[in-house]
Design a protein around this motif. Structure first.
Motif, PDB file in Angstrom:
ATOM      1  N   CYS A  38       0.474  -1.357  -0.121  1.00 24.52           N
ATOM      2  CA  CYS A  38      -0.297   0.188   0.040  1.00 24.52           C
ATOM      3  C   CYS A  38       0.717   1.426  -0.146  1.00 24.52           C
ATOM      4  O   CYS A  38       0.671   2.199  -0.664  1.00 24.52           O
ATOM      5  N   ILE A  39       1.790   1.704   0.975  1.00 23.95           N
ATOM      6  CA  ILE A  39       2.658   2.414   0.519  1.00 23.95           C
ATOM      7  C   ILE A  39       3.071   2.229  -0.219  1.00 23.95           C
ATOM      8  O   ILE A  39       3.364   4.166  -1.013  1.00 23.95           O
ATOM      9  N   ARG A  40       3.867   1.979  -0.954  1.00 26.50           N
ATOM     10  CA  ARG A  40       4.697   1.991  -2.416  1.00 26.50           C
ATOM     11  C   ARG A  40       3.442   2.107  -3.915  1.00 26.50           C
ATOM     12  O   ARG A  40       3.875   3.322  -4.345  1.00 26.50           O
ATOM     13  N   ARG A  41       2.744   1.659  -3.697  1.00 21.35           N
ATOM     14  CA  ARG A  41       1.255   2.309  -4.773  1.00 21.35           C
ATOM     15  C   ARG A  41       1.293   3.628  -4.153  1.00 21.35           C
ATOM     16  O   ARG A  41       0.758   4.344  -5.131  1.00 21.35           O
ATOM     17  N   GLY A  42       0.886   3.968  -3.328  1.00 22.38           N
ATOM     18  CA  GLY A  42       0.538   4.805  -2.613  1.00 22.38           C
ATOM     19  C   GLY A  42       1.377   6.789  -2.722  1.00 22.38           C
ATOM     20  O   GLY A  42       1.226   7.197  -3.761  1.00 22.38           O
ATOM     21  N   VAL A  43       3.041   5.444  -2.598  1.00 22.11           N
ATOM     22  CA  VAL A  43       4.348   6.816  -2.864  1.00 22.11           C
ATOM     23  C   VAL A  43       3.748   6.749  -5.030  1.00 22.11           C
ATOM     24  O   VAL A  43       4.205   8.334  -5.039  1.00 22.11           O
ATOM     25  N   LEU A  60       0.820  12.185   1.335  1.00 23.62           N
ATOM     26  CA  LEU A  60       1.252  11.645   0.924  1.00 23.62           C
ATOM     27  C   LEU A  60       1.028  10.357   2.545  1.00 23.62           C
ATOM     28  O   LEU A  60       0.500   9.135   1.580  1.00 23.62           O
ATOM     29  N   ILE A  61       0.044  10.523   3.196  1.00 26.41           N
ATOM     30  CA  ILE A  61      -0.935   9.618   4.152  1.00 26.41           C
ATOM     31  C   ILE A  61      -1.720   9.171   3.868  1.00 26.41           C
ATOM     32  O   ILE A  61      -2.241   7.963   3.352  1.00 26.41           O
ATOM     33  N   ALA A  62      -2.599  10.194   2.857  1.00 25.73           N
ATOM     34  CA  ALA A  62      -3.783  10.053   2.030  1.00 25.73           C
ATOM     35  C   ALA A  62      -3.994   9.502   0.970  1.00 25.73           C
ATOM     36  O   ALA A  62      -4.359   8.730   1.152  1.00 25.73           O
ATOM     37  N   SER A  63      -2.765   9.815   0.427  1.00 17.50           N
ATOM     38  CA  SER A  63      -2.435   8.884  -0.797  1.00 17.50           C
ATOM     39  C   SER A  63      -2.366   7.131   0.246  1.00 17.50           C
ATOM     40  O   SER A  63      -3.333   6.327  -1.206  1.00 17.50           O
ATOM     41  N   CYS A  64      -1.986   6.894   0.772  1.00 10.38           N
ATOM     42  CA  CYS A  64      -1.386   5.778   0.931  1.00 10.38           C
ATOM     43  C   CYS A  64      -3.042   5.154   2.009  1.00 10.38           C
ATOM     44  O   CYS A  64      -3.532   3.781   1.214  1.00 10.38           O
TER      45      CYS A  64
END
Length: 262
Positions: free
Chosen positions: A41-46, A195-199
């Motif tokens: 999720c973090i990689r995709r969100g970034v 960035l938090i909202a994106s992840c």
């Protein structure tokens, strides 16, 4: 409080995503599969944050100012091709160098490989001051691209001496999920909430078929981040906005004439 104290760390980002996925906040206590879900999720969100959807009526994705560094390339006599940085993701504007004879800033036009090859066939001069540059992926011994992020630049004419070329490019970000929880994530404190909202929007998409509250929050935060990033690059922040229609670049107290060679 220092900027680093408010900047987003990988550990904090993992805790936020893990809590949303109902894994708890202790990332180090999670099972391997749960850790993989959090980091995915973090990689995709970034990636979503670095190449965001257009906002404010724009038709293009915003390129963050902190992903546009200046590069330096030093040529070698009789060498035509040069590796670009490992994090090279695209060129912004031309290459340029300062003439050692008259101090002028001379641009090197970035063109296609076919246009550069056509110029080679038409021009009888093969070595001298570079005038054209073509960027292409590196290839391995089989002729296949080495990897999508490896690029090189080919110059024409072939440099006859040492030239120090300056250029601006779009930088790529390497995967940081293999680092410690204290590692800071891209964007700094200004864009941490975006960035938090994106992840979380990516995590949300795994649990629902429709975009939800975190995707809406990401778009809102993205608009604020893009607006703030654009303000950092206005004329008021970058220096005096001068009329350069006379072909003169004025840098500090020096004047440089730009010579364009047809």
């Amino acid at each position: 409080m220092s900027d680093s104290a408010l900047s987003l760390t990988l550990g904090e980002l993992r805790s936020e995503v893990a809590r949303y996925l109902q894994f708890g906040r202790g990332y180090n206590d999670l099972a391997g599969r749960e850790k993989a879900d959090v980091d995915s999720c973090i990689r995709r969100g970034v990636r979503q944050f670095l190449s965001p959807p257009p906002v404010d009526g724009s038709t293009e994705s915003h390129t963050w100012s902190w992903l546009r560094p200046e590069g330096t390339l030093t040529t070698v006599a009789s060498t035509v091709s040069y590796d670009l940085p490992p994090n090279f993701g695209g060129i912004i504007g031309p290459f340029a160098y300062q003439s050692s004879t008259d101090g002028s800033i001379r641009p090197i036009e970035v063109t296609s490989v076919s246009a550069l090859n056509a110029r080679k066939q038409m021009d009888t001069i093969t070595t001298g001051r570079p005038e054209l540059a073509a960027i292409l992926p590196k290839v391995d011994s089989s002729g296949d691209p080495d990897r999508p992020s490896a690029f090189q630049v080919t110059l024409f004419p072939t440099p006859d001496t040492v030239y120090t070329l300056k250029y601006q490019y779009v930088a790529t970000i390497t995967d940081f999920t293999d680092r410690g929880n204290d590692a800071q994530v891209p964007g700094g404190q200004m864009h941490a909430e975006t960035l938090i909202a994106s992840c979380l929007a990516i995590a949300e998409s795994l649990t629902t078929d429709q975009p939800g509250r975190y995707m809406s929050l990401f778009i809102q935060r993205l608009q604020a981040s893009v607006s703030a990033d654009r303000r950092l690059n206005t004329a008021a922040n970058l220096g005096q906005n001068l009329d350069r229609s006379d072909g003169i670049f004025r840098v500090r107290r020096s004047s440089y004439t730009v010579n364009y060679t047809p």
